[in-house]
Scaffold this motif. Structure first.
Motif, PDB file in Angstrom:
ATOM      1  N   VAL A  27       0.854  -1.191   0.000  1.00 39.71           N
ATOM      2  CA  VAL A  27       0.000   0.000   0.000  1.00 39.71           C
ATOM      3  C   VAL A  27       0.891   1.243   0.000  1.00 39.71           C
ATOM      4  O   VAL A  27       1.894   1.310   0.710  1.00 39.71           O
ATOM      5  CB  VAL A  27      -0.898   0.028   1.263  1.00 39.71           C
ATOM      6  CG1 VAL A  27      -1.688   1.329   1.337  1.00 39.71           C
ATOM      7  CG2 VAL A  27      -1.820  -1.175   1.290  1.00 39.71           C
ATOM      8  N   GLY A  30       0.942   8.246   1.752  1.00 38.93           N
ATOM      9  CA  GLY A  30       1.746   9.446   1.505  1.00 38.93           C
ATOM     10  C   GLY A  30       3.136   9.109   0.984  1.00 38.93           C
ATOM     11  O   GLY A  30       3.833   9.947   0.423  1.00 38.93           O
ATOM     12  N   GLY A  31       3.560   7.899   1.227  1.00 41.17           N
ATOM     13  CA  GLY A  31       4.861   7.449   0.715  1.00 41.17           C
ATOM     14  C   GLY A  31       6.060   7.902   1.528  1.00 41.17           C
ATOM     15  O   GLY A  31       7.199   7.555   1.215  1.00 41.17           O
ATOM     16  N   THR A  32       5.831   8.647   2.596  1.00 40.71           N
ATOM     17  CA  THR A  32       6.983   9.202   3.324  1.00 40.71           C
ATOM     18  C   THR A  32       7.804   8.112   4.015  1.00 40.71           C
ATOM     19  O   THR A  32       9.006   8.259   4.195  1.00 40.71           O
ATOM     20  CB  THR A  32       6.543  10.218   4.398  1.00 40.71           C
ATOM     21  OG1 THR A  32       5.650   9.558   5.288  1.00 40.71           O
ATOM     22  CG2 THR A  32       5.866  11.418   3.779  1.00 40.71           C
ATOM     23  N   LEU A  34       7.244   4.564   3.144  1.00 40.03           N
ATOM     24  CA  LEU A  34       7.424   3.489   2.167  1.00 40.03           C
ATOM     25  C   LEU A  34       8.602   3.751   1.235  1.00 40.03           C
ATOM     26  O   LEU A  34       9.467   2.886   1.031  1.00 40.03           O
ATOM     27  CB  LEU A  34       6.130   3.335   1.352  1.00 40.03           C
ATOM     28  CG  LEU A  34       6.172   2.222   0.305  1.00 40.03           C
ATOM     29  CD1 LEU A  34       6.168   0.862   0.980  1.00 40.03           C
ATOM     30  CD2 LEU A  34       5.005   2.332  -0.665  1.00 40.03           C
ATOM     31  N   THR A 109       0.163  10.292   6.196  1.00 39.87           N
ATOM     32  CA  THR A 109      -1.227  10.055   6.594  1.00 39.87           C
ATOM     33  C   THR A 109      -1.268   9.321   7.930  1.00 39.87           C
ATOM     34  O   THR A 109      -0.281   8.714   8.362  1.00 39.87           O
ATOM     35  CB  THR A 109      -1.937   9.184   5.550  1.00 39.87           C
ATOM     36  OG1 THR A 109      -1.305   7.886   5.542  1.00 39.87           O
ATOM     37  CG2 THR A 109      -1.838   9.805   4.162  1.00 39.87           C
ATOM     38  N   ASP A 162       3.819   8.350  16.972  1.00 36.78           N
ATOM     39  CA  ASP A 162       3.292   9.182  18.061  1.00 36.78           C
ATOM     40  C   ASP A 162       1.772   9.096  18.153  1.00 36.78           C
ATOM     41  O   ASP A 162       1.206   9.235  19.237  1.00 36.78           O
ATOM     42  CB  ASP A 162       3.686  10.649  17.844  1.00 36.78           C
ATOM     43  CG  ASP A 162       5.152  10.901  18.158  1.00 36.78           C
ATOM     44  OD1 ASP A 162       5.605  10.482  19.234  1.00 36.78           O
ATOM     45  OD2 ASP A 162       5.839  11.501  17.314  1.00 36.78           O
TER      46      ASP A 162
HETATM   47  C1  LIG Z   1      12.532  11.836   8.972  1.00 36.14           C
HETATM   48  C2  LIG Z   1      11.239  11.319   9.532  1.00 36.14           C
HETATM   49  C3  LIG Z   1      10.883  11.636  10.826  1.00 36.14           C
HETATM   50  C4  LIG Z   1       9.684  11.161  11.340  1.00 36.14           C
HETATM   51  N1  LIG Z   1       9.354  11.458  12.621  1.00 36.14           N
HETATM   52  C5  LIG Z   1       8.221  10.940  13.140  1.00 36.14           C
HETATM   53  C6  LIG Z   1       7.834  11.174  14.478  1.00 36.14           C
HETATM   54  O1  LIG Z   1       8.513  11.888  15.198  1.00 36.14           O
HETATM   55  N2  LIG Z   1       6.706  10.611  14.943  1.00 36.14           N
HETATM   56  C7  LIG Z   1       5.909   9.824  14.152  1.00 36.14           C
HETATM   57  O2  LIG Z   1       4.886   9.351  14.609  1.00 36.14           O
HETATM   58  N3  LIG Z   1       6.249   9.582  12.892  1.00 36.14           N
HETATM   59  C8  LIG Z   1       7.366  10.117  12.362  1.00 36.14           C
HETATM   60  N4  LIG Z   1       7.688   9.855  11.074  1.00 36.14           N
HETATM   61  C9  LIG Z   1       6.869   8.926  10.330  1.00 36.14           C
HETATM   62  C10 LIG Z   1       5.833   9.627   9.509  1.00 36.14           C
HETATM   63  O3  LIG Z   1       4.899  10.214  10.336  1.00 36.14           O
HETATM   64  C11 LIG Z   1       5.254   8.543   8.647  1.00 36.14           C
HETATM   65  O4  LIG Z   1       6.209   8.300   7.638  1.00 36.14           O
HETATM   66  C12 LIG Z   1       3.952   8.909   7.984  1.00 36.14           C
HETATM   67  O5  LIG Z   1       2.957   9.187   8.905  1.00 36.14           O
HETATM   68  C13 LIG Z   1       3.540   7.749   7.136  1.00 36.14           C
HETATM   69  O6  LIG Z   1       2.420   8.106   6.361  1.00 36.14           O
HETATM   70  P1  LIG Z   1       2.411   7.902   4.785  1.00 36.14           P
HETATM   71  O7  LIG Z   1       1.050   8.219   4.357  1.00 36.14           O
HETATM   72  O8  LIG Z   1       3.476   8.687   4.156  1.00 36.14           O
HETATM   73  O9  LIG Z   1       2.713   6.360   4.706  1.00 36.14           O
HETATM   74  P2  LIG Z   1       3.383   5.501   3.566  1.00 36.14           P
HETATM   75  O10 LIG Z   1       4.829   5.760   3.510  1.00 36.14           O
HETATM   76  O11 LIG Z   1       2.631   5.634   2.311  1.00 36.14           O
HETATM   77  O12 LIG Z   1       3.138   4.075   4.173  1.00 36.14           O
HETATM   78  C14 LIG Z   1       3.800   3.629   5.318  1.00 36.14           C
HETATM   79  C15 LIG Z   1       3.519   2.137   5.522  1.00 36.14           C
HETATM   80  O13 LIG Z   1       2.203   1.929   5.895  1.00 36.14           O
HETATM   81  C16 LIG Z   1       1.520   1.154   4.917  1.00 36.14           C
HETATM   82  N5  LIG Z   1       0.206   1.796   4.791  1.00 36.14           N
HETATM   83  C17 LIG Z   1      -0.036   3.100   4.554  1.00 36.14           C
HETATM   84  N6  LIG Z   1      -1.345   3.362   4.591  1.00 36.14           N
HETATM   85  C18 LIG Z   1      -1.948   2.204   4.860  1.00 36.14           C
HETATM   86  C19 LIG Z   1      -3.307   1.821   5.015  1.00 36.14           C
HETATM   87  N7  LIG Z   1      -4.302   2.720   4.950  1.00 36.14           N
HETATM   88  N8  LIG Z   1      -3.574   0.532   5.284  1.00 36.14           N
HETATM   89  C20 LIG Z   1      -2.596  -0.371   5.383  1.00 36.14           C
HETATM   90  N9  LIG Z   1      -1.306  -0.077   5.250  1.00 36.14           N
HETATM   91  C21 LIG Z   1      -0.977   1.197   4.989  1.00 36.14           C
HETATM   92  C22 LIG Z   1       2.369   1.168   3.705  1.00 36.14           C
HETATM   93  O14 LIG Z   1       2.260  -0.001   2.942  1.00 36.14           O
HETATM   94  C23 LIG Z   1       3.753   1.321   4.287  1.00 36.14           C
HETATM   95  O15 LIG Z   1       4.272   0.083   4.664  1.00 36.14           O
HETATM   96  C24 LIG Z   1       8.848  10.361  10.534  1.00 36.14           C
HETATM   97  C25 LIG Z   1       9.213  10.060   9.240  1.00 36.14           C
HETATM   98  C26 LIG Z   1      10.390  10.529   8.714  1.00 36.14           C
HETATM   99  C27 LIG Z   1      10.729  10.199   7.293  1.00 36.14           C
END
Ligand SMILES: Cc1cc2nc3c(=O)[nH]c(=O)nc-3n(C[C@H](O)[C@H](O)[C@H](O)COP(=O)(O)OP(=O)(O)OC[C@H]3O[C@@H](n4cnc5c(N)ncnc54)[C@H](O)[C@@H]3O)c2cc1C
Lengths: 334, 766
Positions: A27, A30-32, A34, A109, A162
């Motif tokens: 999945v 946001g990809g941040t 993944l 997300t 968090d």
């Molecule tokens: C430098 C850095 C610092 C960070 N600091 C913090 C922090 O202090 N505290 C904190 O909480 N987070 C932190 N993060 C994490 C950040 O909050 C997460 O990367 C972000 O919330 C993930 O959301 P995304 O939509 O980009 O997920 P994605 O990168 O798209 O997905 C992340 C993972 O979840 C899976 N996934 C995503 N959505 C779903 C869904 N709906 N159902 C099932 N599986 C799913 C994906 O397959 C993947 O494995 C940090 C990240 C980085 C890169």
């Protein structure tokens, strides 16, 4: 550099679930997280299934029964700034605002935040560690300053999220859609300890998608807060954090939820602390006993003993702030 | 070579060389925005990484994943056949044995082979290839098969000279004979002291972490090589490339018009630049080689870690009687500097001193010059030591420092052209509200403790020749400034254009700066040691003055007046006696006929028997939460003697930038090696290696200055400021943490993790 993969962007949940049926598919929200994992070779991918085209996964709304629904694609920024969340679940708004950095919160997300992979630097780095199918946990004898003090066994990651401890404290539930239909899992049983399964951090089976989170209404008059300690002011994961929800009469605790972040492979609910607090007045002695209870059973590694001090510090500090902002319980005055 | 011809021809024009500093400048000293600010902010500036040349290939480097290993076998066959791959270089090629010269400030060291089969640090280059796209290059790298024999590794300076440790070089693990300095009689000095303190301080390995990683683009035209590379030192890189490739110096052109941060790590020839040149030669196509963030953490330099043992004595009246300072530093796998102790001998007036610097090799990436190299580490130890002494005799730390401000350079006895250290301390303390802040401490029940700290600093800078600058003036009143200096982001272009504007009375907008290109500029010193302003401002001024002299001569002939009765104002010739009748330059027929006037300038030699140094004092206020170990810097105040402030905006950004870096050095930054296992760096990425974010930097930052009106240092009256701003920040913060908590944190960084551990240890001890 990223590996080669195909990319699809279905417009319905049904299609997304179908697309995810093939092995090696992931999945993409946001990809941040993944894309970082793929670039660093933490795991590979055959297919990336973007769920960003599925409109029903977005947004925050309140339901008739008083519960609040947060779509899995809702960004952390939206969670942090939503008046609905701020009014009803201050703890969650604070936790979302404390995550990562402004850019990441705009892109990341809440669904992705719950499913992000651990930040252990051996797991993320070029080390063939246990969680990646190797035969060693490098943290045991290595650089384990940021690793867990609770719940570790064979592998000593901490859960990086968090928002997860906040949602656990709020008795939130994850709504999941998969090949076999819908299921609902309380966040309190969503996460998985290494003793149970070394390869994953939650109960999601392959092909499953979190569609939304639902939050039951908090009892009127409840208070909640999230306190996070990190090594620098922003863009940093928790060294330790405390998600706290309480219902008080005067200073007497009628109900509480105490969940720690940054100290265990899953959001660490401390039922012992909750037990200490139940029915007691917040006073210096209760605070001390609560802090004792929160740290009981901690098993620090060679470099992370400070986390025990830290948990004690944030439990006392958060409870003291609440104590000082509440009048003494009436019965105590007589 | 053209530059020497020009300089010998023009050496006689000495009138332009003996200029006195301006008394009432109208442009210099003004807070003017940068001449290239728009380009930098809008993204239109073309950095080397932005270059796209026709037919350009992309290269990538295969690096040793182990801190210490022998390459037993390297098989590149599969990689060679991988799609898009055009060329490979490795130890199998004759080029693999090329030896990279050390920069001039590292006089000797074991040979640095381009591809050494004995890999001495994680990230050491094993082979490289060029392909049509970056992806193809990285895909192909993965197909290279290497068989390594892993060797046991050495990571700590303290172990390097013990028996049984792995030897990095056949000369042993000692970089050079320990450098010892001594004056007075140490034993006598300790005997005279009323109080003695002894302490060991450690600094962590800090990475430059420039926002722009290292990159090189190389292109050959026949036997002529052009290299675009962000560098502080175009001529140093030109010379090293020419020597390595056995080319005439004139066949190598190095261009560095925009640099995205350097701090010392972009001042010498790097292997990747040579590799880009070799692959470009093999393929006869331009090649770009950009290092990844991880590579830049591993292989592009660092501030070496130091272990510093100090013993010091003082009298009750606050005068220092003796200082012993022994430093052990780890330079990494090849020769560089990791000194610290020697610096301290030049800081305060102390009659009895012994310092010793010992430098050793370890299996980690090599150090490079890093903003205030040695001085920052030295200050971490010495400035905390001074605080301990002051504390022990119950004297205010500012007063203690004032007591020991030297009149002349304590090591050589030479006088400074100017020294306002005393005034920096006094004015800074006054503006900071030091005395009041020292007593106003939080109530004992509040877990958040407040404290203030101070530290002072000094940085020796040298200007002077050799450097040649050309200024050309056109009849329409526009001018071109041609100089070798790169602008690393410090504002050099802006300041030098301001010097031309000042001297010729023409607006900044009419000055074009042509710079940092060995193909179009004359030899000039590199941007290092904080000396750009000291080298270039006098040279640019001399060149502009040369233009002015020629222009007034032309005008004198045409207006039939002696040149001394003419002046140049707002781009017009103004007869001194009839100021109401200025003449436009375009009206000068002789000027129009000549098309252009070229003036040449060199920096005059340094004043004899005098030292030039900048000074400063910085004050910090912090809050420490003793329940959580969190440390917040509440405010920072700097008061600096940098000579004349050429432009308050660029001066302030140097000091603020230095202080931000100092916050990182004090609180968050640290290379972490997997000590007991693989020896590899575990935090070679932006989020595990923690540089300060906006939230770690106090809103309340102030930079005050004191202008000593130094007429001796050079014709600009300016001293260096690039490095000194970071030197005292970390110890000022550490001193403030002590003031807040009563805990002396000797090991940098003061993370919440360390703070909590120290607080717990103190609780247990009570
Ligand atoms: C430098 C850095 C610092 C960070 N600091 C913090 C922090 O202090 N505290 C904190 O909480 N987070 C932190 N993060 C994490 C950040 O909050 C997460 O990367 C972000 O919330 C993930 O959301 P995304 O939509 O980009 O997920 P994605 O990168 O798209 O997905 C992340 C993972 O979840 C899976 N996934 C995503 N959505 C779903 C869904 N709906 N159902 C099932 N599986 C799913 C994906 O397959 C993947 O494995 C940090 C990240 C980085 C890169």
């Amino acid at each position: 550099m990223l590996p080669k993969f195909s990319h699809v962007r279905p417009s319905s949940l049904r299609q997304a679930v179908q697309q995810l049926a093939s092995s090696g598919s992931h999945v993409h929200a946001g990809g941040t997280d993944l894309l970082g994992c793929l670039r660093d070779g933490v795991f590979g991918a055959e297919k990336i299934v973007s769920i960003t085209g599925i409109g029903e996964l977005r947004g925050i709304n309140s339901r008739e029964d008083g519960a609040v629904r947060i779509g899995a694609l809702t960004t952390l920024s939206e969670v942090a700034t939503s008046p609905l969340i701020a009014q009803n679940y201050a703890l969650l708004a604070q936790a979302a605002a404390a995550a990562a950095s402004p850019q990441l919160r705009n892109q990341g997300t809440i669904g992705g935040n719950l499913c992000q992979r651990p930040r252990c630097w051996y797991f993320r780095g070029d080390f063939q560690c246990l969680r990646k199918g190797g035969d060693t946990c490098f943290a045991i004898n290595g650089e384990n300053e940021f690793h867990c003090v609770f719940g570790g066994s064979r592998c000593y990651i901490v859960h990086p999220s968090d928002t997860a401890p906040a949602l656990v404290a709020l008795d939130a539930r994850a709504h999941i859609r998969g090949p076999l239909g819908m299921r609902v899992v309380p966040l309190g049983s969503f996460f998985v300890l290494p003793a149970l399964d070394l390869a994953r951090e939650n109960v999601l089976r392959s092909g499953e998608i979190i569609t939304h989170i639902s939050l039951p209404p908090l009892a009127p008059g409840s208070i909640s807060s999230y306190r996070k300690v990190r090594a620098r002011g922003s863009w940093d994961f928790a060294l330790a954090g405390l998600a706290l929800a309480l219902k008080l009469t005067g200073r007497r605790v009628d109900w509480s939820r105490v969940v720690l972040s940054g100290v265990a492979p899953i959001p660490w609910r401390s039922s012992e602390t909750e037990k200490v607090l139940l029915g007691r007045d917040l006073n210096p002695r209760t605070l001390r006993e609560a802090a004792d209870a929160a740290t009981r059973g901690a098993e620090p590694l060679s470099q992370n003993g400070y986390k025990v001090e830290l948990v004690r510090g944030i439990v006392e500090e958060s409870l003291r702030a609440i104590m000082e902002s509440h009048p003494e319980t009436p019965s105590e005055r007589t | 070579m053209k530059q020497t011809e020009i300089s010998s021809e023009r050496n006689s024009s000495t009138d332009a060389q003996n200029l006195e500093p301006w008394t009432n400048p109208t442009v210099v000293g003004k807070p003017l925005p940068r001449v290239d600010g728009y380009e930098r902010v809008s993204g239109s500036a073309i950095y080397p990484a932005d270059l796209i040349l026709p037919d350009m290939l992309h290269a990538a480097i295969l690096r040793c994943p182990h801190p210490h290993a022998i390459v037993k076998n390297l098989n590149t066959e599969a990689a060679r056949k991988s799609p898009g791959v055009r060329a490979i270089v490795s130890s199998a090629d004759p080029e693999g044995k090329l030896v990279i010269p050390y920069p001039w400030w590292v006089p000797e060291g074991p040979p640095v082979l381009l591809f050494d089969q004995h890999c001495r640090y994680q990230g050491e280059e094993v082979a490289a290839l060029a392909a049509d796209t970056p992806y193809q290059a990285y895909d192909a790298l993965r197909l290279m098969k290497v068989e390594y024999e892993e060797l046991s590794h050495l990571l700590h300076a303290q172990d390097a000279l013990k028996p049984g440790q792995p030897l990095l070089h056949n000369t042993g693990n000692l970089v050079r004979r320990p450098d010892t300095y001594q004056r007075g009689d140490l034993a006598k000095g300790f005997g005279e002291a009323d109080v003695l303190v002894e302490e060991t301080y450690e600094t962590s390995c800090e990475i430059h972490a420039t926002v722009e990683t290292h990159v090189a683009v190389a292109r050959w035209e026949g036997e002529q090589l052009t290299v675009w590379v962000p560098t502080q030192a175009i001529y140093e890189e030109q010379k090293s490339l020419a020597a390595t490739l056995r080319l005439p110096v004139s066949s190598v052109r190095v261009i560095s018009q925009y640099v995205g941060g350097s701090f010392g790590c972009k001042a010498e020839l790097s292997k990747h630049t040579l590799i880009a040149a070799l692959l470009a030669r093999k393929t006869r196509r331009p090649v770009k080689l950009a290092l990844s963030r991880e590579e830049s953490f591993l292989c592009a330099g660092n501030r070496p870690p130091n272990v510093m043992c100090l013993k010091a004595g003082a009298k009750k009246d606050g005068s220092l009687t003796a200082l012993e300072f022994t430093n052990l530093g780890a330079v990494g796998a090849y020769a560089d500097w990791a000194d610290a102790a020697g610096w301290a001998a030049g800081s305060y007036a102390c009659p009895n001193i012994r310092t010793q610097d010992t430098e050793v090799y370890i299996n980690a990436g090599k150090a490079r010059a890093f903003r205030g190299p040695g001085a920052a580490q030295s200050a971490w130890a010495l400035e905390q030591m001074i605080d301990m002494l002051a504390d022990k005799i119950g004297m205010d730390p500012v007063e203690f420092r004032l007591k020991n401000v030297p009149a002349t350079h304590p090591r050589t006895g030479e006088p400074y052209t100017s020294i306002e250290l005393r005034e920096c301390l006094l004015k800074g303390a006054e503006a900071f509200g030091w005395t009041k802040a020292r007593v106003a401490r939080a109530s004992s029940s509040d877990p958040v403790k407040r404290g203030v700290g101070v530290a002072s600093c000094r940085w020796i800078t040298e200007g002077g020749p050799p450097t040649t600058v050309i200024v050309t003036l056109f009849p329409d009143g526009s001018a071109t400034l041609n100089m070798a200096a790169a602008d690393q982001g410090t504002g050099t272009k802006t300041i030098m254009a301001m010097v031309v504007a000042e001297e010729l009375g023409i607006p900044l907008q009419k000055i074009h700066v042509e710079h940092a290109d060995t193909g179009t500029t004359q030899y000039g010193k590199s941007g290092g040691g904080s000396h750009s302003v000291m080298v270039y401002a006098p040279a640019v001024r001399a060149a502009a003055a040369d233009v002015k002299r020629q222009l007034l001569e032309i005008a004198a002939g045409e207006l039939k007046r002696p040149a001394i009765e003419l002046s140049l104002k707002d781009g017009k010739i103004v007869p001194v006696r009839e100021p109401g009748q200025p003449k436009n330059l375009s009206e000068l027929k002789d000027l129009t006929r000549r098309e252009q006037i070229a003036g040449i300038g060199h920096p005059p030699p340094e004043p004899k028997g005098r030292l030039i140094a900048s000074f400063g004092a910085q004050f910090a206020e912090v809050e420490v939460n003793v329940h959580t170990g969190e440390i917040r810097v509440i405010r920072l105040l700097a008061c600096h003697d940098s000579g004349r402030v050429m432009n308050p905006l660029t001066h302030e950004s140097q000091i603020f930038g230095g202080m931000v870096m100092g916050i990182g050095f004090a609180l968050t930054e640290q290379r972490v090696l997997d000590d007991h296992q693989t020896g590899r760096m575990v935090n070679a990425n932006w989020h595990d290696y923690k540089i300060p974010t906006a939230k770690d930097v106090p809103f309340d930052q102030l930079c005050l200055t004191i202008d000593p009106k130094d007429a001796e240092c050079n014709s600009a009256g300016a001293k260096g400021v690039g490095e000194i701003g970071t030197v005292p920040t970390a110890p000022a913060i550490a001193n403030a943490v002590y003031h807040a908590t009563g805990i002396r944190v000797t090991q940098a960084p003061i993370s919440p993790m360390q703070m909590l551990a120290l607080l717990a240890a103190r609780r247990e001890a009570r």
